[in-house]
Design an enzyme around this catalytic site. Structure first.
Site, PDB file in Angstrom:
ATOM      1  N   ASP A   1      -9.049  26.046  -1.828  1.00 47.29           N
ATOM      2  CA  ASP A   1      -8.421  25.603  -2.829  1.00 47.29           C
ATOM      3  C   ASP A   1      -8.417  25.719  -4.120  1.00 47.29           C
ATOM      4  OD1 ASP A   1      -9.383  23.599  -1.645  1.00 47.29           O
ATOM      5  OD2 ASP A   1      -8.420  22.539  -2.977  1.00 47.29           O
TER       6      ASP A   1
ATOM      7  N   GLU B   1     -22.595  20.854  10.941  1.00 48.90           N
ATOM      8  CA  GLU B   1     -21.928  19.692  10.135  1.00 48.90           C
ATOM      9  C   GLU B   1     -23.011  18.673   9.874  1.00 48.90           C
ATOM     10  OE1 GLU B   1     -18.981  17.804   8.343  1.00 48.90           O
ATOM     11  OE2 GLU B   1     -18.373  19.747   8.760  1.00 48.90           O
TER      12      GLU B   1
ATOM     13  N   LYS C   1     -17.599  18.124 -10.471  1.00 42.25           N
ATOM     14  CA  LYS C   1     -18.643  17.683 -11.767  1.00 42.25           C
ATOM     15  C   LYS C   1     -19.627  18.256 -12.289  1.00 42.25           C
ATOM     16  CE  LYS C   1     -17.489  12.794  -9.998  1.00 42.25           C
ATOM     17  NZ  LYS C   1     -18.575  11.900  -9.978  1.00 42.25           N
TER      18      LYS C   1
ATOM     19  N   GLU D   1     -19.478  28.576  12.005  1.00 38.45           N
ATOM     20  CA  GLU D   1     -18.408  27.778  11.222  1.00 38.45           C
ATOM     21  C   GLU D   1     -19.420  27.076  10.896  1.00 38.45           C
ATOM     22  OE1 GLU D   1     -15.118  26.635  12.558  1.00 38.45           O
ATOM     23  OE2 GLU D   1     -14.870  25.910  10.762  1.00 38.45           O
TER      24      GLU D   1
ATOM     25  N   ASP E   1     -17.405  21.967   0.218  1.00 44.50           N
ATOM     26  CA  ASP E   1     -17.311  20.146  -1.094  1.00 44.50           C
ATOM     27  C   ASP E   1     -17.155  21.406  -2.047  1.00 44.50           C
ATOM     28  OD1 ASP E   1     -16.786  18.394   0.952  1.00 44.50           O
ATOM     29  OD2 ASP E   1     -19.032  18.485   1.200  1.00 44.50           O
TER      30      ASP E   1
HETATM   31  C1  LIG Z   1     -13.786  19.344   2.153  1.00 45.59           C
HETATM   32  S1  LIG Z   1     -14.572  19.263   4.020  1.00 45.59           S
HETATM   33  C2  LIG Z   1     -13.771  20.937   5.048  1.00 45.59           C
HETATM   34  C3  LIG Z   1     -13.467  20.315   5.951  1.00 45.59           C
HETATM   35  C4  LIG Z   1     -12.623  21.371   6.584  1.00 45.59           C
HETATM   36  N1  LIG Z   1     -13.646  22.837   6.864  1.00 45.59           N
HETATM   37  C5  LIG Z   1     -11.587  21.837   7.051  1.00 45.59           C
HETATM   38  O1  LIG Z   1     -11.181  22.647   6.432  1.00 45.59           O
HETATM   39  O2  LIG Z   1     -10.976  20.736   7.208  1.00 45.59           O
HETATM   40  C6  LIG Z   1     -16.179  20.055   4.027  1.00 45.59           C
HETATM   41  C7  LIG Z   1     -17.093  19.809   5.154  1.00 45.59           C
HETATM   42  O3  LIG Z   1     -18.256  20.154   4.905  1.00 45.59           O
HETATM   43  C8  LIG Z   1     -18.881  19.601   5.676  1.00 45.59           C
HETATM   44  N2  LIG Z   1     -19.999  20.326   4.751  1.00 45.59           N
HETATM   45  C9  LIG Z   1     -21.219  19.989   3.988  1.00 45.59           C
HETATM   46  N3  LIG Z   1     -21.584  20.563   3.649  1.00 45.59           N
HETATM   47  C10 LIG Z   1     -22.558  20.508   4.532  1.00 45.59           C
HETATM   48  C11 LIG Z   1     -23.274  21.271   4.597  1.00 45.59           C
HETATM   49  N4  LIG Z   1     -24.539  21.354   3.660  1.00 45.59           N
HETATM   50  N5  LIG Z   1     -24.033  22.221   6.141  1.00 45.59           N
HETATM   51  C12 LIG Z   1     -22.986  21.683   7.168  1.00 45.59           C
HETATM   52  N6  LIG Z   1     -21.708  20.900   7.081  1.00 45.59           N
HETATM   53  C13 LIG Z   1     -21.266  20.405   5.409  1.00 45.59           C
HETATM   54  C14 LIG Z   1     -18.946  17.896   5.426  1.00 45.59           C
HETATM   55  O4  LIG Z   1     -18.990  17.266   6.066  1.00 45.59           O
HETATM   56  C15 LIG Z   1     -16.952  18.156   5.895  1.00 45.59           C
HETATM   57  O5  LIG Z   1     -16.483  17.881   6.631  1.00 45.59           O
END
Ligand SMILES: C[S@@+](CC[C@H](N)C(=O)[O-])C[C@H]1O[C@@H](n2cnc3c(N)ncnc32)[C@H](O)[C@@H]1O
Length: 336
Positions: free
Chosen positions: A141, A55, A109, A29, A105
């Site tokens: 989403d 993460e 932008k 994941e 994420d």
């Molecule tokens: C919008 S959050 C969603 C978190 C979770 N999957 C949820 O649905 O609640 C996106 C997550 O991806 C992590 N993230 C962003 N870029 C990443 C990367 N290159 N490798 C691992 N994690 C990453 C961020 O730190 C963040 O916790």
């Protein structure tokens, strides 16, 4: 269990990471956030699959580790790293049953799309690391990112997209609930490899476990042996940047910034603090400059901090050696 980069092998094996359950499916994941997905998803299997969670947020890592421990999910490895280097260097080819990405994420932008995870190179890497029958499971989403990911998957030339309902567990994450409370729905795609492209592991090794009595017989730890001039004056050190290693596959190459130099007390020795950037992977390493009995000095990557020996880390030893040469040092041996 929480793993640091230096705890992994390159590549690693399910049998080493999950010695009690090596035969179970293996799910990765990306961006697990506070870790709510895995207990829900694991419960849909007769036995919890092996889990590798990656993460970049340290706070999320600790929250998720607590949650998985409380749920009794012991065959789970969590790590705080960017996903791409972990998948490329740690996961063997054809090893994973699924790569799950929930609510990545979106980088909405204009001009920020290069920060998005789900671009064609990621899909090629994912296809090479999935088992036959495996898939990337995306739930988001964000309609525009969803379209973008589907286009990138098609552009990768190695993935076919199946649009289906999201697994219920993906609708239980923190972000799923957040967007649902705002009345937003979730898109889901299952990206299935149509071919497994070769995406090789990088030339990365672990710091050796054994200490060698004769360092010149230890090519695995990058080092150099040189003679410093009598006029050597470490106080002339200045922050210094070196770049190199660019190839067609790796246009960014490495960047090494020598940040500072410290003298050790009571010994003929210094350490240089170096920042090494290779794509998404960054390491802070120490490089020792230590006097030897014969009056020469050994420049060598220190074990401190659990460095991984990458082309950029080898280059950092070269950049330190180059700086010492510029101060008048005569290099006798290069092992980097
Ligand atoms: C919008 S959050 C969603 C978190 C979770 N999957 C949820 O649905 O609640 C996106 C997550 O991806 C992590 N993230 C962003 N870029 C990443 C990367 N290159 N490798 C691992 N994690 C990453 C961020 O730190 C963040 O916790």
């Amino acid at each position: 269990m929480i793993y640091r980069l230096s705890d992994f092998h390159f590549p690693d094996r399910a049998a080493r990471l999950y010695p009690d359950t090596p035969e179970r499916p293996w799910v990765l994941e990306v961006g697990f956030g506070d870790g709510r997905f895995w207990p829900h998803f694991a419960a849909t299997f007769p036995e919890p699959p092996n889990y590798l969670g990656v993460e970049i947020s340290g706070v999320s890592l600790l929250k998720a580790a607590r949650r998985l421990r409380a749920a009794g999910l012991t065959n789970a490895v969590l790590t705080k790293l960017p996903a791409t280097p972990l998948i490329r260097e740690v996961v063997p080819e054809g090893a994973l049953d699924a790569i799950v990405v929930n609510f990545p994420d979106p980088w909405p932008k204009a001009g920020h799309t290069e920060h998005r995870l789900l671009r064609a190179p990621f899909f090629r890497l994912a296809a090479s690391r999935l088992k036959p029958g495996g898939a990337v499971l995306l739930t988001t989403d964000h309609d525009e990112y969803f379209e973008f990911a589907c286009q990138e998957a098609a552009a990768s030339g190695v993935m076919a997209a199946e649009l289906t309902d999201a697994p219920p567990a993906a609708l239980e994450t923190k972000y799923a609930r957040k967007w649902r409370d705002l009345g937003l729905g979730a898109n889901h795609a299952r990206f299935v490899p149509t071919t497994r492209p070769p995406v090789p592991h990088g030339p990365i090794t672990r710091y050796p476990d054994t200490r060698y009595p004769d360092l010149e017989d230890s090519p695995a730890v990058p080092h150099a042996i040189l003679t410093l001039p009598a006029t050597f004056d470490p106080s002339t050190f200045q922050k210094h940047t070196g770049r190199g290693g660019q190839t067609r596959e790796d246009p960014a190459g490495w960047t090494v910034v020598l940040l500072d130099l410290y003298r050790t007390l009571g010994r003929d020795a210094w350490v240089v603090l170096a920042h090494v950037v290779e794509g998404e992977l960054t390491q802070e390493v120490l490089i020792g400059i230590t006097g030897r009995e014969d009056g020469s000095h050994l420049v060598r990557l220190a074990r401190f901090g659990g460095p991984i020996i990458t082309p950029g880390v080898k280059a950092a030893v070269g950049v330190v050696t180059g700086w010492l040469e510029a101060q008048g040092a005569a290099v006798r041996h290069r092992g980097y």
